[in-house]
Scaffold this active site. Structure first.
Site, short mmCIF file in Angstrom:
data_model
loop_
_atom_site.label_atom_id
_atom_site.label_comp_id
_atom_site.label_asym_id
_atom_site.label_seq_id
_atom_site.Cartn_x
_atom_site.Cartn_y
_atom_site.Cartn_z
N ARG A 86 -30.34 -0.22 40.46
CA ARG A 86 -29.53 0.49 39.71
C ARG A 86 -29.85 1.78 38.86
O ARG A 86 -31.09 1.64 38.33
CB ARG A 86 -29.00 -0.60 38.56
CG ARG A 86 -28.14 -0.06 37.67
CD ARG A 86 -27.31 -1.23 36.96
NE ARG A 86 -26.41 -0.72 35.93
CZ ARG A 86 -25.44 -1.48 35.23
NH1 ARG A 86 -25.62 -2.80 35.07
NH2 ARG A 86 -24.55 -0.87 34.42
N ARG A 95 -22.08 -0.18 40.75
CA ARG A 95 -23.34 -0.34 40.56
C ARG A 95 -23.96 -1.44 41.66
O ARG A 95 -23.17 -2.19 42.36
CB ARG A 95 -23.78 -0.95 39.26
CG ARG A 95 -23.00 -2.29 38.98
CD ARG A 95 -22.57 -2.48 37.48
NE ARG A 95 -21.79 -1.38 37.07
CZ ARG A 95 -21.40 -1.39 35.79
NH1 ARG A 95 -21.83 -2.32 34.85
NH2 ARG A 95 -20.96 -0.50 35.25
N ASP A 98 -25.46 -5.77 38.73
CA ASP A 98 -25.31 -5.82 37.29
C ASP A 98 -25.29 -7.16 36.80
O ASP A 98 -24.96 -8.34 37.44
CB ASP A 98 -23.57 -5.36 36.82
CG ASP A 98 -23.45 -5.22 35.42
OD1 ASP A 98 -24.40 -4.87 34.66
OD2 ASP A 98 -22.41 -5.84 34.74
N ASP A 100 -25.10 -9.65 33.40
CA ASP A 100 -24.82 -9.85 32.04
C ASP A 100 -25.30 -11.18 31.60
O ASP A 100 -25.14 -12.30 32.15
CB ASP A 100 -23.07 -9.92 32.14
CG ASP A 100 -22.66 -8.44 32.19
OD1 ASP A 100 -23.28 -7.50 31.87
OD2 ASP A 100 -21.49 -8.25 32.63
#
Length: 166
Positions: A86, A95, A98, A100
């Site tokens: 990334r 991307r 990711d 989260d």
């Protein structure tokens, strides 16, 4: 050995390269760095949220146990994203990976770097559907609704498809 006494829910996503391999490698990195993966959802093919012209994402929710505090967990997830190629942190960009942090215990925190619970999780089908699979009964500490209730209330029109694992 440090006790893994915190429960966190993460959402993994990728829309560049070998998406499934990206998510699998992220799980390996998490475990190597001391996170114990308790459960994970199936893979979900999802349209990019509020974006036209990008490839679909592959998403998966995880429940982990960790000894890391929220900021340590953020540093870990960001280092894994970088290890896996990334190069940008701009919102709504394609991307390779990711990660989260959706929930961390029942904590509520806001800083420049991190907000827990994730501030947009209740607005996004691509987050709620995989999370509901592994944590439908979990209560959002700020909104005081279960993940399943949040999904039922969500007005996101985006399509989310269970990936066919043949």
């Amino acid at each position: 050995m440090t006790e893994r006494n915190h429960t966190a829910y993460l959402l993994l996503g990728s829309n560049l390269g070998n998406r499934k391999q990206q998510l699998e490698e992220a799980k390996i990195h998490l475990e190597r760095e001391g996170a114990a993966i308790n459960s994970y959802s199936a893979y979900y093919e999802t349209e990019p949220w509020q974006i036209v012209g990008q490839a679909n994402y592959l998403n998966q929710a995880l429940c982990i146990n960790t000894s890391a505090d929220p900021m340590e967990l953020l540093a870990l997830t960001q280092s894994i994203e970088i290890k896996q190629g990334r190069t940008n942190k701009k919102s709504n960009q394609a991307r390779t990976l990711d990660i989260d942090i959706l929930l961390y215990d029942n904590e509520i925190m806001e800083s420049e770097q991190l907000t827990i619970p994730h501030p947009r999780m209740h607005l996004r089908n691509f987050t709620l559907i995989p999370l509901m699979e592994i944590a439908g009964e979990v209560i959002h500490p700020k909104l005081h609704k279960s993940i399943e209730e949040l999904y039922e209330m969500c007005s996101d029109p985006s399509e989310v498809y269970l990936l066919d694992e043949e």
